[in-house]
Design a protein around this motif. Structure first.
Motif, mmCIF file in Angstrom:
data_model
loop_
_atom_site.group_PDB
_atom_site.id
_atom_site.type_symbol
_atom_site.label_atom_id
_atom_site.label_comp_id
_atom_site.label_asym_id
_atom_site.label_seq_id
_atom_site.Cartn_x
_atom_site.Cartn_y
_atom_site.Cartn_z
ATOM 1 N N LYS A 1 0.799 -1.221 0.000
ATOM 2 C CA LYS A 1 0.000 0.000 0.000
ATOM 3 C C LYS A 1 0.836 1.277 0.000
ATOM 4 N N ARG B 1 -1.481 -5.121 2.983
ATOM 5 C CA ARG B 1 -2.696 -5.700 3.562
ATOM 6 C C ARG B 1 -2.368 -6.917 4.419
ATOM 7 N N GLN C 1 -4.610 -5.353 11.359
ATOM 8 C CA GLN C 1 -5.295 -5.290 10.068
ATOM 9 C C GLN C 1 -4.343 -4.659 9.052
ATOM 10 N N ASP C 2 -4.808 -4.664 7.793
ATOM 11 C CA ASP C 2 -4.293 -3.885 6.683
ATOM 12 C C ASP C 2 -3.530 -2.616 7.132
ATOM 13 N N LYS D 1 -2.122 0.894 5.992
ATOM 14 C CA LYS D 1 -2.423 1.785 4.876
ATOM 15 C C LYS D 1 -1.243 2.638 4.441
ATOM 16 N N TYR E 1 -5.899 0.221 9.010
ATOM 17 C CA TYR E 1 -7.325 -0.161 8.989
ATOM 18 C C TYR E 1 -7.771 -0.591 10.395
ATOM 19 N N ASP E 2 -6.786 -0.881 11.284
ATOM 20 C CA ASP E 2 -7.154 -1.247 12.663
ATOM 21 C C ASP E 2 -7.391 -0.010 13.536
ATOM 22 N N ASN E 3 -7.468 1.162 12.911
ATOM 23 C CA ASN E 3 -7.786 2.450 13.554
ATOM 24 C C ASN E 3 -6.623 3.063 14.354
ATOM 25 N N SER F 1 -11.914 5.006 13.175
ATOM 26 C CA SER F 1 -12.009 4.173 11.984
ATOM 27 C C SER F 1 -10.631 4.197 11.286
ATOM 28 N N THR F 2 -10.574 3.588 10.108
ATOM 29 C CA THR F 2 -9.310 3.481 9.364
ATOM 30 C C THR F 2 -8.515 4.786 9.341
ATOM 31 N N TRP G 1 -5.967 6.664 7.278
ATOM 32 C CA TRP G 1 -5.488 6.549 5.901
ATOM 33 C C TRP G 1 -4.100 7.132 5.696
ATOM 34 N N LYS H 1 -17.280 -2.429 6.876
ATOM 35 C CA LYS H 1 -16.044 -1.655 6.755
ATOM 36 C C LYS H 1 -15.323 -2.008 5.459
ATOM 37 N N ASP I 1 -14.518 0.390 2.039
ATOM 38 C CA ASP I 1 -13.122 0.815 1.913
ATOM 39 C C ASP I 1 -12.778 0.675 0.430
ATOM 40 N N GLU J 1 -10.220 1.136 -1.305
ATOM 41 C CA GLU J 1 -8.955 0.512 -1.656
ATOM 42 C C GLU J 1 -9.081 -1.012 -1.637
ATOM 43 N N ARG J 2 -9.777 -1.513 -0.613
ATOM 44 C CA ARG J 2 -10.024 -2.951 -0.530
ATOM 45 C C ARG J 2 -10.914 -3.401 -1.698
#
Lengths: 365, 157
Positions: free
Chosen positions: A130, A146, A172-173, A175, A191-193, A222-223, A225, B127, B131, B133-134
């Motif tokens: 990413k 990811r 998680q993912d 970013k 993505y895990d905030n 939330s995510t 970015w 979620k 998203d 991108e996902r």
């Protein structure tokens, strides 16, 4: 209580700035995910990357002012990836351009003699890469995926890149990865905030998570970015799917590894109530205190440190410009020019790269 | 042996009558305002990933589960899988997304959610489906695209 006290009384020096479109750069055949200014030679080169699997190099024809509409496509780099190119990053000397792709590889281009040549592709991540970022010395490269991991690569002579550490911690993912502007401190957003701060322990290659910024308490819901440091690297801004920007501050001495590592960064302010959809990009100018954001509501916004803020240690930031319909679709990336405080580049889901000029009074540095 | 179905006996509902759209589409002078019924017409015939029935027949989407604000360029679809642990929920969500990506003018922002309480991992799926991108990465995955395209065949007359 005086009712007027709640109103902003002292007009900010940056009130009334606006964005003038310098030029639209067309050519990509799919959404544009990112833009990156080449950091040297007056930064007259901009790279962009896209879902069309290519990287485009745009150059400003020399001689005229960089804010004139004289940008042309100089090269299309289309032989390195067979899926989306999500992000690109120039080495500090501007000689290498790294690309992160959904094809799980990182591409490396060398820029010599006015030509780009593809020199390496390296693998390791299990799936979509990413983000990719160089440290300030150009000796280390960080990537994230990811697959939830962050990798640190050492740049060896002869265009060799060796993985020196695989950092697991995010659930998680991941970013984005980003290095501190002068120190070997790495930031990752997920993505895990959460946002994680990674530092090297003792002498060499033993990287660990020094701090996790996130709930409970303060942080994003939330995510996350993206993130961006201010010029000195003592402040950081992050943006999120929760429609807010967070400002983080470190008054600690970041260069010493001995202090209590776990609490160097503190939540300073939350900028909420301005964005209507996911904020995909945030960028703090390295030349002044302006913060630009790009969001899924098609707007570019510019925030400035409030002149009348700073009461009891709390810092406030104010919106000084909201440019609606900056793109005809989501704004995925905003990047301030490294030398000219008035220039901003943006990338959108409409497949367009745009160059903007800030018109009006800039804040004092 | 065929894999066991997640919901072996879904309830099949009657298809609603089609109402033909007025001439707006064919006259450039009249702005083409998009409403719930038009969105429903785009997605009602998507085939369920597991059964030979449409999302309409299985009550996965209804006209009432669609919200449109044309002036604000906004579409929101709420869908209800036939069972709470439906492992196909992501595929249904991606099918809705791809169909609307192809049918709607690019000015629209689309949010896709599971109906509240309709799925055991509702928050995680919501979620992921929102998203971009996902979603973009999913649409570059040939196996996933294959599954999604099979659901969309029935929507292309």
């Amino acid at each position: 209580m005086d009712a007027t006290a709640a109103l902003p009384t002292s007009p900010s020096a940056t009130k009334g700035v606006s964005l003038r479109l310098v030029q639209e750069l067309e050519g990509h055949e799919d959404r544009v995910w990112g833009v990156a200014w080449r950091p040297c030679d007056g930064s007259s080169i901009l790279a962009s990357c896209s879902g069309d699997q290519t990287v485009r190099i745009w150059e400003h024809s020399s001689g005229s002012s960089p804010s004139s509409a004289a940008w042309v496509c100089k090269a299309v780099l289309d032989s390195s990836h067979n899926r989306t190119v999500r992000q690109i990053s120039w080495s500090p000397n501007g000689n290498l351009l790294a690309s992160a792709s959904f094809d799980a590889t990182i591409g490396m281009w060398e820029y010599v003699g006015n030509e780009f040549s593809f020199i390496a592709s390296f693998e390791g991540h299990e799936n979509e890469v990413k983000s990719v970022a160089w440290n300030s010395a150009g000796t280390l490269l960080a990537t994230c995926s990811r697959d939830k991991s962050v990798w640190i690569w050492e740049v060896l002579p002869g265009h060799e890149f060796e993985c020196v550490s695989v950092l697991n911690g995010h659930t998680q993912d991941v970013k984005m990865v980003l290095w501190h502007p002068s120190l070997d401190i790495l930031v990752s957003t997920s993505y895990d905030n959460t946002i994680k701060i990674w530092t090297e322990e003792g002498d060499g290659d033993d990287w660990h998570c020094a701090q996790t910024l996130g709930p409970p308490g303060s942080g994003h819901t939330s995510t996350v970015w993206a993130a961006s440091f201010n010029a000195t690297g003592d402040c950081m801004v992050t943006c999120s799917d929760d429609l807010t920007l967070n400002i983080w501050d470190s008054s600690a001495d970041l260069s010493s590894a001995n202090d209590d590592d776990s609490a160097k960064w503190k939540h300073l302010a939350t900028i909420s109530g301005y964005h209507d959809r996911t904020i995909y990009s945030v960028n703090w100018s390295s030349l002044n205190d302006l913060i630009a954001s790009g969001a899924g509501d098609d707007c570019i916004r510019i925030f400035s440190k409030s002149q009348d803020g700073d009461q009891e240690g709390s810092q406030s930031y104010e919106l000084v410009q909201k440019h609606e319909k900056a793109h005809t679709a989501d704004v995925n990336c905003v990047q301030w020019h490294p030398k000219n405080p008035r220039l901003l580049a943006s990338a959108g889901d409409d497949g367009i790269v745009k160059i903007w000029e800030v018109v009006g009074d800039l804040p004092h540095v | 042996m065929a894999p066991a179905l997640i919901n072996a006996n879904p309830i099949v509902h009657e298809k609603k009558k089609r109402t033909s759209k007025p001439q707006a589409n064919y006259n450039d002078a009249i702005p083409d305002v998009i409403d719930e019924l038009e969105i429903f017409d785009h997605v009602r015939d998507i085939t369920d990933p597991e059964h030979p029935y449409s999302l309409e027949q299985l009550n996965v989407v209804t006209e009432d589960s669609i919200f449109v604000d044309d002036a604000k360029n906004y579409v929101k679809i709420t869908f209800t899988p036939t069972v709470q642990h439906c492992s196909m929920a992501t595929i249904i969500g991606l099918s809705l997304r791809l169909k609307l990506l192809r049918c709607l003018p690019p000015r629209f922002k689309v949010d896709i959610f599971l109906a509240p309480g309709s799925h055991s991992t509702e928050a995680a799926i919501n979620k992921q489906l929102n998203d971009k991108e996902r979603v973009a990465a999913a649409f570059e995955n040939p196996n996933l695209v294959d599954l999604v395209e099979k659901c969309l065949v029935s929507t292309e007359e």
